[in-house]
Design a protein around this motif. Structure first.
Motif, PDB file in Angstrom:
ATOM      1  N   MET A   1     -20.347  -6.109  34.132  1.00 14.28           N
ATOM      2  CA  MET A   1     -19.118  -5.742  34.843  1.00 14.28           C
ATOM      3  C   MET A   1     -17.966  -6.681  34.504  1.00 14.28           C
TER       4      MET A   1
ATOM      5  N   ILE B   1     -16.113  -4.438  31.697  1.00 17.23           N
ATOM      6  CA  ILE B   1     -15.395  -3.212  32.040  1.00 17.23           C
ATOM      7  C   ILE B   1     -14.202  -3.498  32.953  1.00 17.23           C
ATOM      8  N   LEU B   2     -14.149  -4.686  33.522  1.00 17.28           N
ATOM      9  CA  LEU B   2     -12.980  -5.090  34.303  1.00 17.28           C
ATOM     10  C   LEU B   2     -12.768  -6.586  34.125  1.00 17.28           C
TER      11      LEU B   2
ATOM     12  N   THR C   1      -8.335  -5.775  37.272  1.00 14.16           N
ATOM     13  CA  THR C   1      -7.929  -4.560  36.553  1.00 14.16           C
ATOM     14  C   THR C   1      -8.999  -4.156  35.552  1.00 14.16           C
ATOM     15  N   PRO C   2      -9.009  -2.897  35.149  1.00 12.84           N
ATOM     16  CA  PRO C   2     -10.003  -2.468  34.152  1.00 12.84           C
ATOM     17  C   PRO C   2      -9.679  -3.034  32.780  1.00 12.84           C
TER      18      PRO C   2
ATOM     19  N   ALA D   1     -11.412   1.283  29.716  1.00 14.11           N
ATOM     20  CA  ALA D   1     -12.770   1.328  30.263  1.00 14.11           C
ATOM     21  C   ALA D   1     -12.947   2.451  31.270  1.00 14.11           C
ATOM     22  N   ASP D   2     -11.948   2.669  32.134  1.00 13.70           N
ATOM     23  CA  ASP D   2     -12.078   3.689  33.166  1.00 13.70           C
ATOM     24  C   ASP D   2     -12.232   5.085  32.558  1.00 13.70           C
TER      25      ASP D   2
ATOM     26  N   ARG E   1     -14.777  -5.141  43.615  1.00 12.55           N
ATOM     27  CA  ARG E   1     -14.072  -5.295  42.336  1.00 12.55           C
ATOM     28  C   ARG E   1     -13.924  -3.964  41.609  1.00 12.55           C
ATOM     29  N   LEU E   2     -14.957  -3.148  41.618  1.00 11.38           N
ATOM     30  CA  LEU E   2     -14.861  -1.848  40.978  1.00 11.38           C
ATOM     31  C   LEU E   2     -13.776  -0.995  41.633  1.00 11.38           C
TER      32      LEU E   2
ATOM     33  N   ALA F   1     -10.380  -2.138  40.593  1.00 11.00           N
ATOM     34  CA  ALA F   1     -10.077  -1.768  39.211  1.00 11.00           C
ATOM     35  C   ALA F   1      -9.950  -0.269  39.025  1.00 11.00           C
TER      36      ALA F   1
ATOM     37  N   ILE G   1     -12.415   1.915  39.224  1.00 14.48           N
ATOM     38  CA  ILE G   1     -13.601   2.432  38.550  1.00 14.48           C
ATOM     39  C   ILE G   1     -14.592   2.890  39.620  1.00 14.48           C
TER      40      ILE G   1
END
Length: 218
Positions: free
Chosen positions: A16, A20-21, A87-88, A92-93, A118-119, A122, A124
């Motif tokens: 993660m 991805i972020l 942020t992503p 990634a998103d 966190r997801l 971001a 996601i």
């Protein structure tokens, strides 16, 4: 960015933070405050926090009178309140949203509740399968988390491509027998690695056919 792997995979497994972020600023603010309180050299200490469970980071220090579990919980609570600039990683998103639901997972050293926060910050969505710090007996660089993710997806570890950014995670993926893609988006300097690298997800996609995933350029 190096050449993309040409083979297909049964599943993609994503770390993660940093993969991805980006949560580096948030994490380092919380850890800096903690390090100052404990009289640590902040500049020397901060590089050690990435890619491993917080409790293990504290445990390695062997500080007298410090309860690693309690201290890790306090740091996690602080991190959960500090996500405004999470942020992503670029693209990634969109990349994740296009993957078949049963063909990927997030495998993180973060506690589950912190991962969720966190997801969300971001943008996601939660994946169908999230392996967090609570799920594996031994954290990265041990392979347990990636082995567990492969098992729950019903695929062989050797048929998984792991997206990672940190040395501990790369070592864990290697130990699990997975292929590795190194994400360099948050790296401040070039990394020496035998694995393929990408600096983000813009301009790449995954084609899905017959339960197989293959990376390609768009």
């Amino acid at each position: 960015m190096t050449d993309l792997p040409t083979r297909s995979y049964a599943a993609f497994l994503f770390d993660m933070d940093g993969t991805i972020l980006t949560s580096i600023a948030s994490a380092e603010r919380s850890w800096t405050a903690w390090a100052i309180t404990h009289g640590l050299d902040v500049a020397a200490f901060l590089p050690t926090i990435h890619g491993v469970q917080s409790v293990e980071t504290i445990r390695r220090l062997n500080l007298p009178g410090v309860d690693p579990v309690a201290e890790a919980a306090a740091i996690t609570a602080a991190e959960m309140l500090d996500v405004a600039d999470v942020t992503p990683i670029p693209g990634a998103d969109v990349f994740l949203a296009a993957l078949p639901a049963a063909r990927w997972a997030i495998v993180t050293s973060a506690p589950r509740e912190l991962a969720k926060v966190r997801l969300a910050a971001a943008g996601i969505p939660l994946p169908p399968l999230l392996i967090s710090a609570e799920d594996a007996a031994n954290g990265k660089p041990a392979p347990d988390c990636f082995l567990l993710a492969a098992e729950r997806l019903g695929v062989a570890p050797a048929d998984c491509l792991v997206f990672e950014d940190a040395p501990a995670g790369i070592a864990a993926a290697e130990a699990a027998g997975c292929a590795v893609m190194v994400v360099t988006a948050t790296h401040g300097h070039a990394i020496e690695t035998k694995h393929s690298t990408i600096d983000g997800y813009v301009g790449i996609a995954a084609t899905a056919a017959a339960d197989r995933l293959t990376l390609c350029r768009m």
